[in-house]
Motif scaffolding. Structure first.
Motif, PDB file in Angstrom:
ATOM      1  N   GLY A   1       0.854  -1.177   0.000  1.00 40.71           N
ATOM      2  CA  GLY A   1       0.000   0.000   0.000  1.00 40.71           C
ATOM      3  C   GLY A   1       0.889   1.225   0.000  1.00 40.71           C
ATOM      4  O   GLY A   1       1.910   1.256   0.688  1.00 40.71           O
TER       5      GLY A   1
ATOM      6  N   ALA B   1      -5.252   2.988   1.380  1.00 39.55           N
ATOM      7  CA  ALA B   1      -4.096   2.111   1.184  1.00 39.55           C
ATOM      8  C   ALA B   1      -4.252   0.812   1.965  1.00 39.55           C
ATOM      9  O   ALA B   1      -3.817  -0.255   1.520  1.00 39.55           O
ATOM     10  CB  ALA B   1      -2.816   2.834   1.604  1.00 39.55           C
TER      11      ALA B   1
ATOM     12  N   PRO C   1      -2.709  -4.685   2.387  1.00 40.74           N
ATOM     13  CA  PRO C   1      -1.326  -4.858   1.937  1.00 40.74           C
ATOM     14  C   PRO C   1      -0.486  -5.531   3.009  1.00 40.74           C
ATOM     15  O   PRO C   1      -0.789  -5.437   4.202  1.00 40.74           O
ATOM     16  CB  PRO C   1      -0.848  -3.416   1.704  1.00 40.74           C
TER      17      PRO C   1
ATOM     18  N   LEU D   1       3.223  -1.385   4.061  1.00 39.39           N
ATOM     19  CA  LEU D   1       2.687  -0.037   3.894  1.00 39.39           C
ATOM     20  C   LEU D   1       3.856   0.924   3.705  1.00 39.39           C
ATOM     21  O   LEU D   1       4.761   0.976   4.534  1.00 39.39           O
ATOM     22  CB  LEU D   1       1.863   0.358   5.121  1.00 39.39           C
TER      23      LEU D   1
END
Length: 357
Positions: A77, A150, A155, A158
């Motif tokens: 992300g 995000a 994810p 990050l």
């Protein structure tokens, strides 16, 4: 997810952005890449993301080579400095965007998307703004929405590129405290780029100080601040006073002050610079029998519990300024005024011979 960087090089024409970078980022760690403009920190972040390709070297995710892996396969992300929110979408749809554009075989059902987005908006404490549009939010709120977006695609890593750089000082301070709390709640491996020393030291588990494409030092915030590896790190991390002197066979002299320097026992009459933080400068009205450097008070700034003094050395031909920080209680005890004569000496210092500077 752990990340390992091995012997990474990146060149832009004649400019070397990254020079033999080796770094291990531990799973669940919040790591700051800190350095001045042009130090290579953003380039390193983009190589980790897959937005840039290194000329040589490797990027490993969980010990598996991801160097040539496409960005969509890296499960990262990315949060940019300027939000990059879709102006024509509501806050809810901005956060849901990454989930809605997934390939059909991996796309969640509408109800699942609604539940995940609602959960994330609550996590960033902005669920009450779900139906608003980006232009109706403050800068700090928009950055929190960018972070929620995000995180929506879950994810494994990050990455944040100067996430608070466009915000004013008060909002930045609030957001970095919030980011630290958020990371503690959901410990995802995170790497953020900043040139703000206070931000890096306050938020991160570990700080990597970069300069001219190289890593100067990596360590905990306390370690890099209290035990800088070299003059660059010392000068980059906060205010520091420089005292010129010399070292010889384990002894050092700064003006009339003589200091033990056992780490330089082999030195033979070398010029050196002593680095001293302002809070490590002792200030006295009188000599009290010890050697010290005479100075005059040239400026006083009393803010909060700390009083900052600018002192002009009398023993130095350049009349160079020394910055000192003392408690308000100590300031009242000394009863200092502009123009007063005082005596100063370092309480703690680090010596660097000239050729290492």
């Amino acid at each position: 997810m752990s990340i390992e960087i091995r012997h990474l090089h990146k060149q832009f024409g004649s400019f070397a952005a990254l020079r033999d970078i080796n770094l291990k980022i531990h799973a669940g760690e919040l790591l700051a890449l800190l350095g001045p403009s042009g130090s290579g920190k953003t380039t390193l972040l983009r190589v980790i993301a897959g937005l840039e390709t290194a000329d040589t070297g490797q990027v490993l995710f969980n010990d598996e080579d991801a160097t040539r892996q496409h960005i969509r396969d890296r499960q990262v992300g990315f949060v940019f400095q300027h939000y990059a929110l879709f102006r024509n979408m509501t806050i809810f749809e901005n956060v849901a965007f990454g989930l809605r554009v997934r390939p059909r075989h991996s796309r969640l059902k509408d109800q699942e998307i609604h539940e995940r987005v609602t959960h994330l908006l609550k996590l960033v404490q902005l669920d009450w703004l779900a139906d608003r549009y980006p232009h109706q939010l403050s800068g700090g709120q928009r950055q929190r929405i960018a972070l929620a977006r995000a995180l929506a695609v879950e994810p494994k890593v990050l990455l944040l590129d100067e996430p608070f750089g466009a915000l004013d000082a008060k909002v930045r301070k609030e957001l970095r405290s919030w980011l630290r709390r958020l990371h503690d709640e959901m410990p995802i491996t995170s790497v953020f780029v900043t040139h703000d020393q206070e931000e890096a030291l306050e938020v991160s588990d570990r700080v990597v100080v970069m300069n001219e494409g190289r890593i100067e030092q990596a360590g905990t915030p306390d370690a890099v601040y209290e035990q800088p590896a070299n003059p660059f790190v010392y000068e980059f991390l906060g205010h520091v006073n420089l005292f010129h002197g010399r070292i010889h066979q384990g002894r050092a002299w700064i003006g009339d002050i003589e200091i033990d320097a056992p780490e330089h026992a082999e030195a033979e009459d070398l010029a050196a610079v002593a680095y001293v933080r302002p809070h490590d400068i002792e200030v006295d009205r009188f000599l009290n029998g010890d050697s010290a450097l005479p100075a005059r008070v040239s400026h006083i700034l009393s803010v909060g519990p700390v009083v900052r003094l600018e002192l002009t050395r009398e023993d130095h031909q350049d009349r160079n300024l020394v910055q000192a920080e003392i408690s308000k209680e100590r300031f009242r005890e000394l009863q200092l005024a502009k123009g007063d004569r005082v005596f100063i000496k370092p309480r703690r210092l680090d010596l660097f011979p000239h050729q290492l500077h």
